[in-house]
Each structure stands twice: as structure tokens, then as C-alpha cells.
Motif scaffolding. Structure first.
Motif, PDB file in Angstrom:
ATOM      1  N   TYR A  13       2.869  10.517   9.254  1.00  0.00           N
ATOM      2  CA  TYR A  13       1.719   9.246   9.266  1.00  0.00           C
ATOM      3  C   TYR A  13       2.380   8.177   8.312  1.00  0.00           C
ATOM      4  O   TYR A  13       2.074   6.850   8.612  1.00  0.00           O
ATOM      5  N   LEU A  14       3.119   8.499   7.391  1.00  0.00           N
ATOM      6  CA  LEU A  14       3.734   7.312   6.640  1.00  0.00           C
ATOM      7  C   LEU A  14       4.704   6.661   7.451  1.00  0.00           C
ATOM      8  O   LEU A  14       4.929   5.354   7.600  1.00  0.00           O
ATOM      9  N   PHE A  15       5.571   7.488   8.301  1.00  0.00           N
ATOM     10  CA  PHE A  15       6.661   7.123   9.091  1.00  0.00           C
ATOM     11  C   PHE A  15       6.016   6.000  10.214  1.00  0.00           C
ATOM     12  O   PHE A  15       6.592   5.158  10.549  1.00  0.00           O
ATOM     13  N   ASP A  16       4.526   6.401  10.713  1.00  0.00           N
ATOM     14  CA  ASP A  16       4.024   5.387  11.445  1.00  0.00           C
ATOM     15  C   ASP A  16       3.675   4.070  10.780  1.00  0.00           C
ATOM     16  O   ASP A  16       3.928   3.146  11.505  1.00  0.00           O
ATOM     17  N   GLN A  17       3.389   4.073   9.649  1.00  0.00           N
ATOM     18  CA  GLN A  17       3.553   2.642   9.118  1.00  0.00           C
ATOM     19  C   GLN A  17       4.595   2.002   8.960  1.00  0.00           C
ATOM     20  O   GLN A  17       4.610   0.817   9.321  1.00  0.00           O
ATOM     21  N   MET A  88      -1.622   5.134 -15.220  1.00  0.00           N
ATOM     22  CA  MET A  88       0.203   4.769 -14.920  1.00  0.00           C
ATOM     23  C   MET A  88       0.409   3.542 -15.861  1.00  0.00           C
ATOM     24  O   MET A  88      -0.417   2.696 -16.219  1.00  0.00           O
ATOM     25  N   SER A  89       1.680   3.224 -16.154  1.00  0.00           N
ATOM     26  CA  SER A  89       2.158   2.291 -17.205  1.00  0.00           C
ATOM     27  C   SER A  89       2.523   1.085 -16.593  1.00  0.00           C
ATOM     28  O   SER A  89       2.858  -0.037 -17.070  1.00  0.00           O
ATOM     29  N   PHE A  90       2.435   1.070 -15.253  1.00  0.00           N
ATOM     30  CA  PHE A  90       2.875  -0.046 -14.366  1.00  0.00           C
ATOM     31  C   PHE A  90       1.802  -1.273 -14.620  1.00  0.00           C
ATOM     32  O   PHE A  90       0.517  -0.963 -14.813  1.00  0.00           O
ATOM     33  N   ALA A  91       2.391  -2.803 -14.404  1.00  0.00           N
ATOM     34  CA  ALA A  91       1.547  -3.673 -14.665  1.00  0.00           C
ATOM     35  C   ALA A  91       0.357  -3.942 -13.509  1.00  0.00           C
ATOM     36  O   ALA A  91       0.858  -3.463 -12.269  1.00  0.00           O
ATOM     37  N   ASP A  92      -0.548  -4.424 -13.924  1.00  0.00           N
ATOM     38  CA  ASP A  92      -1.602  -4.889 -12.731  1.00  0.00           C
ATOM     39  C   ASP A  92      -0.744  -5.583 -11.626  1.00  0.00           C
ATOM     40  O   ASP A  92      -0.065  -6.482 -11.946  1.00  0.00           O
ATOM     41  N   GLY A  93      -1.120  -5.303  -9.844  1.00  0.00           N
ATOM     42  CA  GLY A  93      -0.756  -6.089  -8.929  1.00  0.00           C
ATOM     43  C   GLY A  93       0.918  -5.960  -8.724  1.00  0.00           C
ATOM     44  O   GLY A  93       1.217  -6.754  -8.243  1.00  0.00           O
ATOM     45  N   GLN A  94       1.543  -4.903  -9.209  1.00  0.00           N
ATOM     46  CA  GLN A  94       2.651  -5.025  -9.285  1.00  0.00           C
ATOM     47  C   GLN A  94       3.517  -4.547  -7.743  1.00  0.00           C
ATOM     48  O   GLN A  94       4.794  -4.881  -7.583  1.00  0.00           O
ATOM     49  N   PHE A  95       2.776  -3.917  -6.909  1.00  0.00           N
ATOM     50  CA  PHE A  95       3.305  -3.391  -5.975  1.00  0.00           C
ATOM     51  C   PHE A  95       2.552  -3.964  -4.532  1.00  0.00           C
ATOM     52  O   PHE A  95       1.317  -3.896  -4.431  1.00  0.00           O
ATOM     53  N   GLN A  96       3.478  -4.017  -3.434  1.00  0.00           N
ATOM     54  CA  GLN A  96       2.616  -4.511  -2.093  1.00  0.00           C
ATOM     55  C   GLN A  96       2.346  -3.352  -1.116  1.00  0.00           C
ATOM     56  O   GLN A  96       1.862  -3.541  -0.411  1.00  0.00           O
ATOM     57  N   PHE A  97       3.058  -2.012  -1.425  1.00  0.00           N
ATOM     58  CA  PHE A  97       2.789  -1.034  -0.896  1.00  0.00           C
ATOM     59  C   PHE A  97       2.690   0.233  -1.784  1.00  0.00           C
ATOM     60  O   PHE A  97       3.795   0.470  -2.356  1.00  0.00           O
ATOM     61  N   VAL A  98       1.531   0.965  -1.877  1.00  0.00           N
ATOM     62  CA  VAL A  98       1.280   2.088  -2.632  1.00  0.00           C
ATOM     63  C   VAL A  98       1.205   3.298  -1.661  1.00  0.00           C
ATOM     64  O   VAL A  98       0.380   3.260  -0.936  1.00  0.00           O
ATOM     65  N   ILE A  99       2.031   4.289  -2.086  1.00  0.00           N
ATOM     66  CA  ILE A  99       1.555   5.750  -1.349  1.00  0.00           C
ATOM     67  C   ILE A  99       1.013   6.747  -2.193  1.00  0.00           C
ATOM     68  O   ILE A  99       1.478   6.793  -3.226  1.00  0.00           O
ATOM     69  N   SER A 100      -0.066   7.417  -1.686  1.00  0.00           N
ATOM     70  CA  SER A 100      -0.768   8.370  -2.238  1.00  0.00           C
ATOM     71  C   SER A 100      -0.877   9.623  -1.027  1.00  0.00           C
ATOM     72  O   SER A 100      -1.855   9.573  -0.484  1.00  0.00           O
ATOM     73  N   PRO A 126      -2.697  -8.098  -4.527  1.00  0.00           N
ATOM     74  CA  PRO A 126      -3.348  -8.806  -3.473  1.00  0.00           C
ATOM     75  C   PRO A 126      -2.587  -9.029  -2.195  1.00  0.00           C
ATOM     76  O   PRO A 126      -1.532  -9.478  -2.036  1.00  0.00           O
ATOM     77  N   GLY A 127      -3.417  -8.484  -1.195  1.00  0.00           N
ATOM     78  CA  GLY A 127      -2.677  -8.680   0.290  1.00  0.00           C
ATOM     79  C   GLY A 127      -1.840  -7.228   0.269  1.00  0.00           C
ATOM     80  O   GLY A 127      -1.317  -7.287   1.580  1.00  0.00           O
ATOM     81  N   GLY A 128      -1.703  -6.649  -0.516  1.00  0.00           N
ATOM     82  CA  GLY A 128      -0.959  -5.176  -0.596  1.00  0.00           C
ATOM     83  C   GLY A 128      -1.820  -4.114   0.288  1.00  0.00           C
ATOM     84  O   GLY A 128      -3.214  -4.304   0.323  1.00  0.00           O
ATOM     85  N   VAL A 129      -1.162  -3.019   0.613  1.00  0.00           N
ATOM     86  CA  VAL A 129      -1.718  -1.887   1.484  1.00  0.00           C
ATOM     87  C   VAL A 129      -1.501  -0.625   0.635  1.00  0.00           C
ATOM     88  O   VAL A 129      -0.463  -0.178   0.060  1.00  0.00           O
ATOM     89  N   LEU A 130      -2.561   0.088   0.712  1.00  0.00           N
ATOM     90  CA  LEU A 130      -2.623   1.653  -0.095  1.00  0.00           C
ATOM     91  C   LEU A 130      -2.793   2.480   1.128  1.00  0.00           C
ATOM     92  O   LEU A 130      -3.848   2.546   1.841  1.00  0.00           O
ATOM     93  N   PHE A 131      -1.755   3.160   1.066  1.00  0.00           N
ATOM     94  CA  PHE A 131      -1.704   4.422   2.203  1.00  0.00           C
ATOM     95  C   PHE A 131      -2.005   5.635   1.254  1.00  0.00           C
ATOM     96  O   PHE A 131      -1.479   6.037   0.461  1.00  0.00           O
ATOM     97  N   MET A 132      -3.179   6.199   1.904  1.00  0.00           N
ATOM     98  CA  MET A 132      -3.499   7.600   1.413  1.00  0.00           C
ATOM     99  C   MET A 132      -3.818   8.647   2.659  1.00  0.00           C
ATOM    100  O   MET A 132      -4.137   8.488   3.552  1.00  0.00           O
ATOM    101  N   ARG A 133      -3.160   9.821   2.044  1.00  0.00           N
ATOM    102  CA  ARG A 133      -3.331  11.233   3.040  1.00  0.00           C
ATOM    103  C   ARG A 133      -3.813  12.024   1.982  1.00  0.00           C
ATOM    104  O   ARG A 133      -3.197  12.294   0.974  1.00  0.00           O
TER     105      ARG A 133
END
Length: 204
Positions: A13-17, A88-100, A126-133
Motif C-alpha cells: 500500500y506504500l508502493f501504491d502511493q 521525536m527529536s525532529f523539528a516541526d514541519g520537517q518532512f513532506q511524507f511521513v510513513i507510519s 504543511p501540504g505534506g502527506v501522512l501515510f498510516m497502516r
């Protein structure tokens, strides 16, 4: 190159994205709860800007090893970190695509689930996508045993925190998220159900 060598054991399903063009090479990608990095092979091999966290030091070490085998020389140790998804230690808004992928159903209760979800949302740009399974009760409601705190015993013998469609819809609304596509659920032989939940953070 064989397909399995190129893509590894990536979640279908990630491959589908990826096939739908939602993951672009210029994006910064976070695999939150990366395990040994099975979803990262293609991205590492092809020069994507990949980052990862996992609570397991052994899992993170596996990602470092994989990255050193596949990635360019710009890989640094801070790209994969031993950290909990809820802090998590990453800064706010750092990623355009997040996988969970197969992470949120390990929540201890609804508060913990919401804490993890908010943290995933925090690091998403902002504008990024959060992918969750994640495991859900959709289609298997009468076959699971409630143990309290929204944790259930599944027919396959595992214990999971389960969401239903209403919880996902409400959480999306609370985050002011935008559905990239409808929630999709697969019933695995009546033993468990896995839902794909993919939402976008509003652009500024």
C-alpha cells in the motif's frame, strides 16, 4: 536488477502511493517506526532524502547498515534515531511524507494513540502527506475481544489497539487533515483487519 532487490519488502500500500506519484524525490521522507527498514530499500537505493526512527536500537542499527550498503556517501548517523514515535527529536514541519506502517496499533490506550498521531502530524510539513497502516476493528467487530483501553484480543491471538472508522474520521477532523483517498480496509481471512489511512496537512 530483480524487483525484490530494487524494492525490498515494501508494504504494497506504500508502493501504491509511490506509483500514484505522491512520493517525490525532492521530498524529505520519515519512516516513523521503521523496524529493520523494509520500506526504505527503494528510497535509499535511489537517493531519496530518508530519515527514520524506532524504539529498537537493533532495528536502527539495521537501517544504518542498509543505508551504508545502498545510499550515497551523504548518509549520516542522525538520519536514523533510536526514539519513540510519541516523542521525536525532529523539528516541526520537517518532512513532506511521513510513513507510519504497523505502528499505531501498538498504542497503550487512546491517549497514547493520540499522542503518537499528534507527533507524526507535528513533524509533517504543511501540504505534506501522512501515510498510516494500522489494525482496525472494521469488518471484524464481532470477532475481537475487548480487553479495556481500546485494546483487543484478535482471532490471530495478538493484542492490538484498534480504531474504527469513526475514530479515524474524528481524528482527521481534529487535526484538520484532508483525506488523500478514502480509508481502505483489508480483512485477512477473518484473523485481523488492516486499514490504510492517508491524510494531507493543509498548506499554509
Amino acid at each position: 536488477m530483480e524487483v525484490i532487490e530494487q524494492f525490498g519488502n515494501i508494504d504494497i500500500y506504500l508502493f501504491d502511493q509511490l506509483l500514484k506519484g505522491r512520493i517525490q524525490k525532492q521530498m524529505r521522507i520519515l519512516d516513523a517506526g521503521c523496524g529493520s527498514g523494509r520500506n526504505l530499500v527503494y528510497f535509499l537505493r535511489n537517493g531519496y532524502k530518508v530519515y527514520a526512527v524506532d524504539q529498537s536500537a537493533q532495528a536502527v542499527e539495521s537501517v544504518h547498515k542498509l543505508a551504508k550498503e545502498l545510499a550515497a556517501s551523504d548518509w549520516t548517523e542522525d538520519r536514523a534515531r533510536v526514539e519513540a514515535v510519541d516523542n521525536m527529536s525532529f523539528a516541526d514541519g520537517q518532512f513532506q511524507f511521513v510513513i507510519s506502517n504497523a505502528v499505531l496499533h501498538f498504542a497503550e490506550n487512546d491517549q497514547h494513540f493520540w499522542q503518537m498521531l499528534q507527533e507524526l502530524w507535528r513533524v509533517l510539513a504543511p501540504g505534506g502527506v501522512l501515510f498510516m497502516r494500522l489494525a482496525s476493528s472494521i469488518g471484524i467487530e464481532h470477532a475481537v475481544q475487548h480487553l479495556g483501553d481500546e485494546r483487543y484480543l484478535l482471532p490471530d491471538g495478538s493484542t492490538r489497539f484498534l480504531v474504527n472508522e469513526e475514530r479515524m474520521l474524528q481524528a482527521t477532523a481534529d487535526l484538520q487533515g484532508i483525506f488523500v483517498e478514502p480509508i481502505k480496509t483489508v480483512n485477512v481471512a477473518g484473523q485481523r483487519c488492516m486499514s490504510t489511512w492517508c491524510i494531507q496537512k493543509p498548506a499554509l
